[in-house]
Design an enzyme around this catalytic site. Structure first.
Site, PDB file in Angstrom:
ATOM      1  N   TYR A  66      -9.830  -5.748   9.464  1.00  0.00           N
ATOM      2  CA  TYR A  66      -9.511  -4.482   9.115  1.00  0.00           C
ATOM      3  C   TYR A  66     -10.043  -3.612  10.284  1.00  0.00           C
ATOM      4  O   TYR A  66     -11.320  -3.333  10.155  1.00  0.00           O
ATOM      5  CB  TYR A  66      -9.813  -3.858   7.741  1.00  0.00           C
ATOM      6  CG  TYR A  66      -9.344  -4.651   6.493  1.00  0.00           C
ATOM      7  CD1 TYR A  66      -8.262  -5.335   6.781  1.00  0.00           C
ATOM      8  CD2 TYR A  66     -10.007  -4.449   5.247  1.00  0.00           C
ATOM      9  CE1 TYR A  66      -7.731  -5.958   5.454  1.00  0.00           C
ATOM     10  CE2 TYR A  66      -9.404  -5.233   4.231  1.00  0.00           C
ATOM     11  CZ  TYR A  66      -8.298  -5.897   4.346  1.00  0.00           C
ATOM     12  OH  TYR A  66      -7.779  -6.685   3.066  1.00  0.00           O
ATOM     13  N   GLY A 218       0.823  -0.454  -4.969  1.00  0.00           N
ATOM     14  CA  GLY A 218       1.900  -0.495  -4.288  1.00  0.00           C
ATOM     15  C   GLY A 218       1.687  -0.628  -2.861  1.00  0.00           C
ATOM     16  O   GLY A 218       2.735  -0.559  -2.079  1.00  0.00           O
ATOM     17  N   PRO A 222       4.078   3.368  -2.085  1.00  0.00           N
ATOM     18  CA  PRO A 222       3.538   3.847  -3.387  1.00  0.00           C
ATOM     19  C   PRO A 222       4.585   3.275  -4.565  1.00  0.00           C
ATOM     20  O   PRO A 222       5.717   3.552  -4.257  1.00  0.00           O
ATOM     21  CB  PRO A 222       3.243   5.379  -3.664  1.00  0.00           C
ATOM     22  CG  PRO A 222       3.332   5.497  -1.930  1.00  0.00           C
ATOM     23  CD  PRO A 222       3.891   4.491  -1.085  1.00  0.00           C
TER      24      PRO A 222
HETATM   25  N1  LIG Z   1      -5.646 -10.295   0.601  1.00  0.00           N
HETATM   26  C1  LIG Z   1      -4.579  -9.762   1.318  1.00  0.00           C
HETATM   27  O1  LIG Z   1      -3.896 -10.361   1.969  1.00  0.00           O
HETATM   28  C2  LIG Z   1      -4.767  -8.181   1.088  1.00  0.00           C
HETATM   29  C3  LIG Z   1      -3.630  -7.396   1.611  1.00  0.00           C
HETATM   30  C4  LIG Z   1      -3.468  -6.035   1.449  1.00  0.00           C
HETATM   31  C5  LIG Z   1      -4.619  -5.559   0.866  1.00  0.00           C
HETATM   32  N2  LIG Z   1      -5.905  -6.260   0.439  1.00  0.00           N
HETATM   33  C6  LIG Z   1      -6.949  -5.337  -0.133  1.00  0.00           C
HETATM   34  O2  LIG Z   1      -6.229  -4.782  -1.353  1.00  0.00           O
HETATM   35  C7  LIG Z   1      -6.586  -3.525  -1.308  1.00  0.00           C
HETATM   36  C8  LIG Z   1      -5.865  -2.547  -1.949  1.00  0.00           C
HETATM   37  O3  LIG Z   1      -4.800  -2.336  -1.530  1.00  0.00           O
HETATM   38  P1  LIG Z   1      -4.273  -1.133  -0.524  1.00  0.00           P
HETATM   39  O4  LIG Z   1      -5.316  -0.195  -0.455  1.00  0.00           O
HETATM   40  O5  LIG Z   1      -3.724  -1.658   0.553  1.00  0.00           O
HETATM   41  O6  LIG Z   1      -3.073  -0.484  -1.455  1.00  0.00           O
HETATM   42  P2  LIG Z   1      -3.042   0.075  -2.961  1.00  0.00           P
HETATM   43  O7  LIG Z   1      -4.604   0.266  -3.425  1.00  0.00           O
HETATM   44  O8  LIG Z   1      -2.066  -0.394  -3.779  1.00  0.00           O
HETATM   45  O9  LIG Z   1      -2.509   1.913  -2.561  1.00  0.00           O
HETATM   46  C9  LIG Z   1      -3.548   2.263  -1.637  1.00  0.00           C
HETATM   47  C10 LIG Z   1      -2.713   3.659  -1.183  1.00  0.00           C
HETATM   48  O10 LIG Z   1      -2.494   4.424  -2.537  1.00  0.00           O
HETATM   49  C11 LIG Z   1      -2.960   5.868  -2.074  1.00  0.00           C
HETATM   50  N3  LIG Z   1      -3.742   6.313  -3.267  1.00  0.00           N
HETATM   51  C12 LIG Z   1      -4.800   5.849  -3.818  1.00  0.00           C
HETATM   52  N4  LIG Z   1      -5.202   6.498  -4.895  1.00  0.00           N
HETATM   53  C13 LIG Z   1      -4.211   7.657  -5.101  1.00  0.00           C
HETATM   54  C14 LIG Z   1      -4.025   8.912  -5.778  1.00  0.00           C
HETATM   55  N5  LIG Z   1      -5.172   8.921  -6.788  1.00  0.00           N
HETATM   56  N6  LIG Z   1      -3.082   9.719  -5.918  1.00  0.00           N
HETATM   57  C15 LIG Z   1      -2.339   9.327  -4.630  1.00  0.00           C
HETATM   58  N7  LIG Z   1      -2.380   8.259  -3.803  1.00  0.00           N
HETATM   59  C16 LIG Z   1      -3.260   7.635  -4.005  1.00  0.00           C
HETATM   60  C17 LIG Z   1      -3.844   5.691  -0.835  1.00  0.00           C
HETATM   61  O11 LIG Z   1      -3.852   6.936  -0.062  1.00  0.00           O
HETATM   62  P3  LIG Z   1      -4.989   7.985   0.076  1.00  0.00           P
HETATM   63  O12 LIG Z   1      -5.890   6.986   1.234  1.00  0.00           O
HETATM   64  O13 LIG Z   1      -4.414   9.169   0.418  1.00  0.00           O
HETATM   65  O14 LIG Z   1      -5.671   7.906  -1.259  1.00  0.00           O
HETATM   66  C18 LIG Z   1      -3.335   4.648  -0.264  1.00  0.00           C
HETATM   67  O15 LIG Z   1      -2.250   4.894   0.690  1.00  0.00           O
HETATM   68  C19 LIG Z   1      -7.064  -3.193   0.106  1.00  0.00           C
HETATM   69  O16 LIG Z   1      -7.943  -1.953   0.366  1.00  0.00           O
HETATM   70  C20 LIG Z   1      -7.676  -4.284   0.603  1.00  0.00           C
HETATM   71  O17 LIG Z   1      -9.062  -4.477   0.457  1.00  0.00           O
HETATM   72  C21 LIG Z   1      -5.853  -7.375   0.722  1.00  0.00           C
END
Ligand SMILES: NC(=O)c1ccc[n+]([C@@H]2O[C@H](COP(=O)([O-])OP(=O)(O)OC[C@H]3O[C@@H](n4cnc5c(N)ncnc54)[C@H](OP(=O)(O)O)[C@@H]3O)[C@@H](O)[C@H]2O)c1
Length: 291
Positions: A66, A218, A222
């Site tokens: 990252y 998502g 989202p």
């Molecule tokens: N193993 C793998 O291959 C892999 C792949 C992808 C991700 N990951 C891990 O999974 C974690 C979670 O995935 P992710 O962060 O990509 O996706 P997520 O948790 O599904 O979504 C994050 C998105 O949601 C928004 N968000 C969060 N809370 C919100 C709220 N209360 N209201 C409006 N928008 C909101 C965030 O924007 P804001 O910043 O504006 O809040 C961000 O754009 C990652 O951080 C990573 O550590 C692992």
């Protein structure tokens, strides 16, 4: 499986011998656009990480890919020396190219190097939990994980890693890993609308292995669904809160790692994930992923 008191929704879970809050935090969104480079707001990113700990969250998911290196360095800057209760979970198996792609890095020497880079960037002598990331950006792909996974087992034997997991894995790869060494978690894509792993989640729950959904909200697109919005409006909650609460409700072995770069969203997500649902609401929500 509550083993220590927490006011966070979902209580706690034990990964091997490590107790973590089921409500964790995913650090990927702290890097710059496309998960490349530094954040636009460096101090804001540090504030999010400090708020994570202040809220009592004890599970942070990260990766040296990252940024690359950016989120690990932010975590170190914000939180080192780490509280004893905090567990940092990282992953190896992918690197970054100039254009922001995620090429695999799963030769044994890549795995060894990546473990050492994570140790150095995070300022640790032992990594609590390392996931071997498999597949590609399209999702899990078939194929043996033996070579890179056996290298992780060797590094675990050397005392550099406490616990192992796999990510972006097929059910067959999970079984192959378990035939080689114990794993404490599987981290795959799963959310209210994307439910490929329903069977795997139930199998893992029976074995006491955690399932950690990535993209719980998502990810880059989202979650959007009229059924989700309807249930959220009825509960006077946000769709994000409903999506997180549903995951906690789905199975006791599910651990949350929602990502955000905003302290306000982090607080909102923690406050909202404790919702409970009627049977009718659960049926409505269940239809989203089976529509
Ligand atoms: N193993 C793998 O291959 C892999 C792949 C992808 C991700 N990951 C891990 O999974 C974690 C979670 O995935 P992710 O962060 O990509 O996706 P997520 O948790 O599904 O979504 C994050 C998105 O949601 C928004 N968000 C969060 N809370 C919100 C709220 N209360 N209201 C409006 N928008 C909101 C965030 O924007 P804001 O910043 O504006 O809040 C961000 O754009 C990652 O951080 C990573 O550590 C692992």
């Amino acid at each position: 499986m509550s083993t220590f008191p927490t006011s966070l929704p979902g209580g706690t879970w034990t990964l091997g011998d490590l107790t973590v809050t089921r409500f964790g935090y995913g650090a990927m969104q702290l890097a710059g656009p496309g998960v490349m480079g530094p954040p636009a707001d460096h101090d804001g990113a540090l504030a999010v990480l400090r708020e994570v700990v202040d809220l009592g969250i004890t599970h942070i998911d990260t990766s040296d890919a990252y940024g690359p290196r950016v989120t690990n360095q932010l975590i170190r800057e914000a939180l080192h020396p780490y509280p004893e209760s905090l567990h940092l979970v990282t992953k190896v198996g992918a690197t970054r190219d100039q254009r922001g792609g995620w090429p695999p890095a799963r030769r044994p020497e890549d795995v060894r190097r990546s473990v050492h880079e994570n140790l150095e960037a995070l300022g640790l002598e032992v990594l609590d939990l390392v996931n071997l990331r498999l597949g590609d950006a399209q999702g899990p792909q078939p194929g043996s994980l033996a070579e890179p996974f056996e290298m992780l087992v060797e590094l675990q034997r050397q005392g550099l890693i406490r616990h192992l997991g796999v990510s972006n894995a097929t059910a067959e790869q999970v079984a192959e890993a378990l035939a080689i060494a114990p794993i404490v978690c599987v981290q795959n894509m799963y959310n209210l609308a994307y439910r490929q792993d329903d069977e795997l989640i139930d199998d893992l729950a029976e074995q006491g292995i955690a399932y950690v959904p990535f993209f719980p909200l998502g990810g880059f697109s989202p979650l959007q669904s009229s059924a989700l919005s309807t249930v959220a409006a009825r509960l006077d909650a946000t769709p994000m809160s409903v999506a997180l609460a549903w995951l906690l409700h789905r199975s006791p072995n599910i651990l949350l790692i929602p990502g955000t770069s905003s302290v306000a969203h982090l607080r909102e997500n923690v406050a909202g994930a404790g919702l409970s649902f009627s049977d009718e609401e659960l049926t409505e929500l269940d239809k989203i992923g089976h529509g």
